[in-house]
Design an enzyme around this catalytic site. Structure first.
Site, short mmCIF file in Angstrom:
data_model
loop_
_atom_site.label_atom_id
_atom_site.label_comp_id
_atom_site.label_asym_id
_atom_site.label_seq_id
_atom_site.Cartn_x
_atom_site.Cartn_y
_atom_site.Cartn_z
N ASN A 84 1.57 15.90 3.57
CA ASN A 84 0.56 16.79 4.12
C ASN A 84 0.15 16.31 5.51
O ASN A 84 0.79 15.43 6.10
CB ASN A 84 -0.63 16.88 3.16
N ASP A 92 6.96 -1.30 11.28
CA ASP A 92 7.60 -2.47 11.90
C ASP A 92 8.64 -3.03 10.93
O ASP A 92 9.81 -3.19 11.29
CB ASP A 92 6.55 -3.52 12.24
N HIS A 114 -1.25 -9.57 11.19
CA HIS A 114 -1.62 -10.44 12.30
C HIS A 114 -2.25 -11.73 11.78
O HIS A 114 -2.87 -11.74 10.71
CB HIS A 114 -2.60 -9.72 13.23
N ALA A 168 -7.38 9.17 -4.50
CA ALA A 168 -7.81 9.42 -3.13
C ALA A 168 -8.64 8.26 -2.58
O ALA A 168 -9.48 7.69 -3.28
CB ALA A 168 -8.62 10.71 -3.05
N THR A 173 -3.12 -2.95 -1.89
CA THR A 173 -2.83 -4.27 -1.32
C THR A 173 -1.93 -5.10 -2.23
O THR A 173 -1.55 -6.20 -1.86
CB THR A 173 -4.13 -5.05 -1.09
N ARG A 188 -6.53 -0.70 -7.96
CA ARG A 188 -6.24 -1.37 -9.23
C ARG A 188 -5.74 -0.35 -10.25
O ARG A 188 -6.13 0.82 -10.21
CB ARG A 188 -7.49 -2.07 -9.79
N ARG A 191 -4.98 2.99 -15.81
CA ARG A 191 -4.34 3.16 -17.12
C ARG A 191 -2.91 3.65 -16.92
O ARG A 191 -2.52 4.02 -15.80
CB ARG A 191 -5.10 4.17 -17.98
#
Length: 213
Positions: A84, A92, A114, A168, A173, A188, A191
């Site tokens: 979308n 990179d 960085h 959303a 990470t 996280r 389920r």
């Protein structure tokens, strides 16, 4: 002497200001801009731009636009991909996206990292004993049949397994295992996704439609 692009792909510190890298990025930025200024019905022109921009692109895909790719050639996308508005991929390092994967508005994938120490972000000594601003990058892999909802950010080094749904506004990470619903900042697993999630169990929403056998 190892080329800077090879250093990126090996996960080593590299100089983003290297002339060869800047040339690759400039081409990607220009092609991204051309695509973003095109109209949806200009399908042939858009297809040609994406073929020049990306490392690999499967069949049957659609990107609403505007789009932004940092390198472009470091991104490989499978068949029947949908994105979308406002897709940003700072590739990179390598970004790999599977088949039948869909992105909501404002999805961002960022691979560069960085140094945390401020002085090291300013300058470090490269392999030629020159003071340069250096960084490194981690690849991102997104599997088949994945849905990233609006405003999701995926950080470098992450793998999202097949069949996942990311809620959303999430910031991913860490790796997300296949066939799970995950959300949050940081993202996280909430389920597993099971047969109980089938639209068959939502007749009011299903209405006069059907789930294929």
């Amino acid at each position: 002497m190892m080329r800077e692009e090879e250093r990126i792909l090996r996960g080593m510190l590299f100089n983003p200001g290297d002339p060869e890298l800047k040339e690759i990025k400039m081409k990607a930025h220009h092609l991204s801009q051309r695509y973003s200024q095109s109209f949806e019905e200009q399908t042939e022109e858009r297809e040609l731009i994406l073929q020049q921009l990306l490392g690999e692109l499967g069949e049957g895909g659609f990107m609403q636009g505007p789009i932004f790719f940092h390198y472009g050639v470091h991104t490989r996308i499978g068949h029947h991909f949908f994105a979308n508005y406002n897709l940003t991929i700072q590739d990179d390092a390598q970004v790999t996206i599977g088949d039948y994967t869909s992105f909501g508005p404002n999805v961002t994938i960022v691979t560069p990292v960085h140094p945390l120490i401020a002085s090291e972000r300013r300058q470090m000594v490269n392999q030629q004993c020159e003071l340069k601003a250096l960084c490194y990058a981690k690849p991102v892999t997104i599997g088949n049949d994945v849905w990233l909802s609006a405003n999701v950010t995926v950080c470098g080094g992450v793998t999202i397994g097949d069949g996942c749904v990311i809620g959303a506004g999430s910031v991913v990470t860490r790796d997300i295992p296949p066939n799970t619903l995950a959300a949050g900042v940081p993202c996280r697993v909430i389920r597993s996704i099971t047969e109980a999630d089938s639209m068959r169990h939502y007749p009011d929403i299903l209405a006069d439609c059907q789930v294929p056998e």
